[in-house]
Design an enzyme around this catalytic site. Sequence first.
Site, PDB file in Angstrom:
ATOM      1  N   GLY A  12      -4.989   0.551   0.613  1.00  0.00           N
ATOM      2  CA  GLY A  12      -5.649  -0.762   0.525  1.00  0.00           C
ATOM      3  C   GLY A  12      -5.189  -1.665   1.663  1.00  0.00           C
ATOM      4  N   ARG A  73      -8.173   5.912   2.201  1.00  0.00           N
ATOM      5  CA  ARG A  73      -7.306   6.731   1.348  1.00  0.00           C
ATOM      6  C   ARG A  73      -7.618   8.179   1.741  1.00  0.00           C
ATOM      7  NH1 ARG A  73      -5.026   2.952  -1.966  1.00  0.00           N
ATOM      8  NH2 ARG A  73      -6.372   1.227  -2.590  1.00  0.00           N
ATOM      9  N   ASP A 104       2.838   2.601  -1.450  1.00  0.00           N
ATOM     10  CA  ASP A 104       3.636   3.775  -1.853  1.00  0.00           C
ATOM     11  C   ASP A 104       2.942   5.101  -1.549  1.00  0.00           C
ATOM     12  OD1 ASP A 104       1.773   3.178  -3.819  1.00  0.00           O
ATOM     13  OD2 ASP A 104       2.981   4.068  -5.408  1.00  0.00           O
ATOM     14  N   GLY A 105       1.631   5.174  -1.746  1.00  0.00           N
ATOM     15  CA  GLY A 105       0.891   6.411  -1.440  1.00  0.00           C
ATOM     16  C   GLY A 105       1.045   6.759   0.033  1.00  0.00           C
ATOM     17  N   THR A 127       0.847  -4.199   1.433  1.00  0.00           N
ATOM     18  CA  THR A 127      -0.030  -4.081   0.257  1.00  0.00           C
ATOM     19  C   THR A 127      -0.019  -5.413  -0.476  1.00  0.00           C
ATOM     20  OG1 THR A 127      -0.235  -3.176  -1.993  1.00  0.00           O
ATOM     21  CG2 THR A 127       1.906  -2.911  -0.957  1.00  0.00           C
ATOM     22  N   ILE A 128      -1.169  -5.806  -0.994  1.00  0.00           N
ATOM     23  CA  ILE A 128      -1.206  -7.079  -1.728  1.00  0.00           C
ATOM     24  C   ILE A 128      -0.424  -6.980  -3.043  1.00  0.00           C
ATOM     25  CG2 ILE A 128      -3.402  -7.865  -0.742  1.00  0.00           C
ATOM     26  CD1 ILE A 128      -4.692  -7.087  -3.508  1.00  0.00           C
ATOM     27  N   ASP A 129      -0.161  -5.745  -3.513  1.00  0.00           N
ATOM     28  CA  ASP A 129       0.407  -5.564  -4.858  1.00  0.00           C
ATOM     29  C   ASP A 129       1.879  -5.957  -4.976  1.00  0.00           C
ATOM     30  OD1 ASP A 129      -2.079  -4.546  -5.458  1.00  0.00           O
ATOM     31  OD2 ASP A 129      -1.455  -2.452  -5.298  1.00  0.00           O
ATOM     32  N   ASP A 131       4.429  -4.098  -4.845  1.00  0.00           N
ATOM     33  CA  ASP A 131       5.044  -3.153  -5.796  1.00  0.00           C
ATOM     34  C   ASP A 131       5.937  -2.134  -5.096  1.00  0.00           C
ATOM     35  OD1 ASP A 131       3.020  -1.856  -4.460  1.00  0.00           O
ATOM     36  OD2 ASP A 131       2.190  -0.867  -6.229  1.00  0.00           O
ATOM     37  N   ARG A 173      -3.019  -3.115  -9.367  1.00  0.00           N
ATOM     38  CA  ARG A 173      -2.925  -1.729  -9.866  1.00  0.00           C
ATOM     39  C   ARG A 173      -2.098  -1.680 -11.152  1.00  0.00           C
ATOM     40  NH1 ARG A 173      -4.134   2.752  -6.787  1.00  0.00           N
ATOM     41  NH2 ARG A 173      -3.860   1.532  -4.911  1.00  0.00           N
TER      42      ARG A 173
HETATM   43  O1  F6P Z   1      -3.366  -1.459  -3.664  1.00  0.00           O
HETATM   44  C1  F6P Z   1      -4.239  -2.518  -3.401  1.00  0.00           C
HETATM   45  C2  F6P Z   1      -5.351  -2.533  -4.388  1.00  0.00           C
HETATM   46  O2  F6P Z   1      -6.237  -3.575  -4.051  1.00  0.00           O
HETATM   47  C3  F6P Z   1      -4.940  -2.623  -5.867  1.00  0.00           C
HETATM   48  O3  F6P Z   1      -4.596  -3.936  -6.238  1.00  0.00           O
HETATM   49  C4  F6P Z   1      -6.151  -2.092  -6.556  1.00  0.00           C
HETATM   50  O4  F6P Z   1      -5.855  -1.599  -7.836  1.00  0.00           O
HETATM   51  C5  F6P Z   1      -6.594  -0.988  -5.624  1.00  0.00           C
HETATM   52  O5  F6P Z   1      -6.082  -1.319  -4.335  1.00  0.00           O
HETATM   53  C6  F6P Z   1      -8.063  -0.788  -5.518  1.00  0.00           C
HETATM   54  O6  F6P Z   1      -8.246   0.352  -4.743  1.00  0.00           O
HETATM   55  P1  F6P Z   1      -9.621   0.830  -4.119  1.00  0.00           P
HETATM   56  O7  F6P Z   1      -9.857  -0.029  -2.933  1.00  0.00           O
HETATM   57  O8  F6P Z   1      -9.383   2.246  -3.731  1.00  0.00           O
HETATM   58  O9  F6P Z   1     -10.634   0.632  -5.164  1.00  0.00           O
END
Ligand code: F6P
Length: 336
Positions: A12, A73, A104-105, A127-129, A131, A173
């Site tokens: 992300g 991804r 983390d991924g 990452t915005i999370d 985490d 997430r």
């Molecule tokens: O890791 C960043 C994030 O925006 C999370 O907050 C969210 O759950 C996820 O990515 C959404 O992922 P995708 O863009 O693959 O739908």
Amino acid sequence: MTKNIAILTSGGDAPGMNAAIRAIVIAGNHFQYKVFGFYHGYNGLINNELKPLKIKDVEGVIHRGGTLLKSARCKEMRNKTGITQAVNVLLKNKIDALIVIGGDGSFNGLLAIQAQWQGQVIGIPGTIDNDIDGTDFTIGFSTAVDTALSAIDKIRDTADAFERVFLVELMGRKSGQITFNVGISCAAEKVLSFENFNVQQEQETLAQIAEQIKTAKQEKHRSFLIVIAENLWPNGSEALAKKLTEITGIDCTLCTLGYIQRGGSPVAKDRILATKMGVSAVQAISESKSNIMIGEQNNTICFIPLSQAVQHNKTVNPFLVDAQDNILALSKQTDA
Ligand code: F6P
């Protein structure tokens, strides 16, 4: 000794990734290194989408959200063939150091590469999370919190005008960092997150919120905002909104903020963090460091083993959780 450094952004995207790329390119030139970018995350590494990055390429990017290197991804990085192909591309291009900006991924991908490759690997938490272990903040988190807050302040205006009930679902997430910080900042009547919700108490929580909504609407004539973390409520936030509407007989509307939280111009805090981490990553390369993530703790840059950064031990500040649940929560508010 000159070195070839490659950067990629993965997973992300987060506001401030461009500021980090800029800092790496400028610092790389300072050390007389050649800097390159792989486009489209690990997919671009596997497919050899490599381009030199010059200082002119990073002019005018510090204030832009997203990532100039694009992101993705990458399923291939979960299997041996993909990892071997990535390593071969690094060898073919004579890359000495790989910097990955992501979550983390992305760091797990970097760990897999490191197991098969002699070059230096450095992670930068983007990452915005928020985490990632070993750093107080990740690049993009502060901007995401501000973006969500400014959207919710607007929702509050219309909620107040109609004395309405809104549930606002936030990203993260499996982490409640965004939800808790935004919940506190917007004075939400209810903050529902991983830290304070137990699925065993679903019915109890439901009944308590329904009661609070009725009191807020019927006795106090006020709006009611529930800030809820994505992936929290069994069957989703929409199911909770429907259930509350059913029990209270009052419209409870879900507003999912979604991807708005990932975009926008990074706030100063993220630009500064990204710049510090970018410069520090290149300094670490010059000192022959490898297999580390650049973190920041108590305003001081630190180096964390990559394997520790992905442990998922980071919790929302316990003071914040305690203050919200035991002092600030609507049910606890009383005039002396
Ligand atoms: O890791 C960043 C994030 O925006 C999370 O907050 C969210 O759950 C996820 O990515 C959404 O992922 P995708 O863009 O693959 O739908």
